[in-house]
Structures are given as structure tokens and as C-alpha cells.
Design a protein around this motif. Structure first.
Motif, short mmCIF file in Angstrom:
data_model
loop_
_atom_site.label_atom_id
_atom_site.label_comp_id
_atom_site.label_asym_id
_atom_site.label_seq_id
_atom_site.Cartn_x
_atom_site.Cartn_y
_atom_site.Cartn_z
N CYS A 144 0.82 -1.22 0.00
CA CYS A 144 0.00 0.00 0.00
C CYS A 144 0.85 1.26 0.00
O CYS A 144 0.31 2.37 0.08
CB CYS A 144 -0.93 0.00 1.21
N HIS A 145 2.17 1.12 -0.07
CA HIS A 145 3.07 2.27 -0.04
C HIS A 145 3.73 2.48 -1.40
O HIS A 145 4.31 1.55 -1.95
CB HIS A 145 4.15 2.08 1.02
N PRO A 146 3.64 3.69 -1.93
CA PRO A 146 4.29 3.97 -3.22
C PRO A 146 5.80 3.92 -3.08
O PRO A 146 6.37 4.70 -2.32
CB PRO A 146 3.81 5.38 -3.58
N MET A 147 6.44 2.98 -3.75
CA MET A 147 7.90 2.84 -3.63
C MET A 147 8.46 2.04 -4.80
O MET A 147 7.72 1.37 -5.51
CB MET A 147 8.24 2.14 -2.32
N HIS B 205 -3.68 2.20 -6.11
CA HIS B 205 -3.53 3.61 -5.71
C HIS B 205 -2.06 3.92 -5.41
O HIS B 205 -1.53 4.94 -5.88
CB HIS B 205 -4.40 3.90 -4.47
N ALA B 206 -1.40 3.04 -4.66
CA ALA B 206 0.03 3.25 -4.35
C ALA B 206 0.86 3.27 -5.63
O ALA B 206 1.76 4.10 -5.77
CB ALA B 206 0.53 2.14 -3.41
N ARG B 207 0.54 2.40 -6.56
CA ARG B 207 1.27 2.34 -7.84
C ARG B 207 1.06 3.64 -8.63
O ARG B 207 2.01 4.20 -9.19
CB ARG B 207 0.80 1.14 -8.65
N ASN C 220 -1.30 16.05 -0.93
CA ASN C 220 -1.60 14.84 -0.18
C ASN C 220 -2.06 13.70 -1.10
O ASN C 220 -3.16 13.16 -0.95
CB ASN C 220 -2.67 15.12 0.89
N PRO C 221 -1.22 13.32 -2.06
CA PRO C 221 -1.63 12.29 -3.02
C PRO C 221 -1.91 10.93 -2.38
O PRO C 221 -2.68 10.16 -2.93
CB PRO C 221 -0.44 12.23 -3.99
#
Length: 114
Positions: free
Chosen positions: A18-21, A56-58, A107-108
Motif C-alpha cells: 500500500c506504499h508507493p515505492m 492507488h500506491a502504484r 496529499n496524493p
């Protein structure tokens, strides 16, 4: 025992995807494989539930890469007094930081203020 280990591993995967990385797609594939090895029926339910959060994270990760490049921000550079010879480069880096902070203020990730 082993069941507790699997539960902890599942929780870790579910938080990470769930984290964009960097490496998110590969992590998602590993998570899908992990769930399918446990139970195909449970995997379908859990993966289906988590897919929107992963997507969403992607999306955020890809959008951030379009807005700014982390290497361009020169995060490993030490803060030094302005040097007149490097002024144009420093101004450019300042503008990149302003772009990044403006983007993050939108706040994306839809993080709460608490």
C-alpha cells in the motif's frame, strides 16, 4: 509456530503493497504468489480486497516519478553557503524542491492529519 509466522508475513506484505515505492510491482507479485501458496480461495478474497490500495500506491509512485526525480534533488548533497559559480545549479535544485513540496502538499496518498 508456523501459522503465526505466516500471519505476520501476510500483515507485512499487506502493509508494504500500500506504499508507493520502488519495486512495488515485484512486491505485489510476490504477495500474490505467497497468498496463492497458502489457499487459492483465501488468496482471491484477500487479493481482491487489497488490489485497489495497491493500484492507488502504484499510481502515486508513477505520478511522483513524473513530477520529480529523486536523483535530481541531490539528497546526498550537504547544505553549504551559496557559491556564485554554482548559483544557477543551486537555483535549479531549489525549484525542484519547490515542485516536490507543492506536489506533496496535495496529499496524493490521502494521509490523515492525525
Amino acid at each position: 509456530g508456523e501459522t503465526q509466522h505466516m500471519v505476520l508475513l501476510r500483515q507485512l506484505y499487506q502493509r508494504l503493497v500500500c506504499h508507493p515505492m520502488t519495486g512495488l510491482d515485484q512486491l505485489w507479485q510476490e504477495y500474490e504468489q505467497f497468498e496463492r501458496q497458502q489457499s487459492e480461495a483465501l488468496a482471491q478474497a484477500l487479493i481482491g480486497e487489497l488490489t485497489p490500495k495497491y493500484q492507488h500506491a502504484r499510481t502515486i509512485y508513477l505520478e511522483r516519478n513524473r513530477v520529480f526525480n529523486v536523483q535530481d534533488l541531490q539528497m546526498d548533497r550537504l547544505a553549504t553557503p551559496p557559491d556564485e559559480q554554482e548559483l544557477p545549479e543551486e537555483y535549479q535544485i531549489l525549484q525542484l524542491w519547490k515542485t516536490r513540496t507543492a506536489y506533496e502538499r496535495t496529499n496524493p496518498e490521502r494521509l490523515s492529519t492525525a
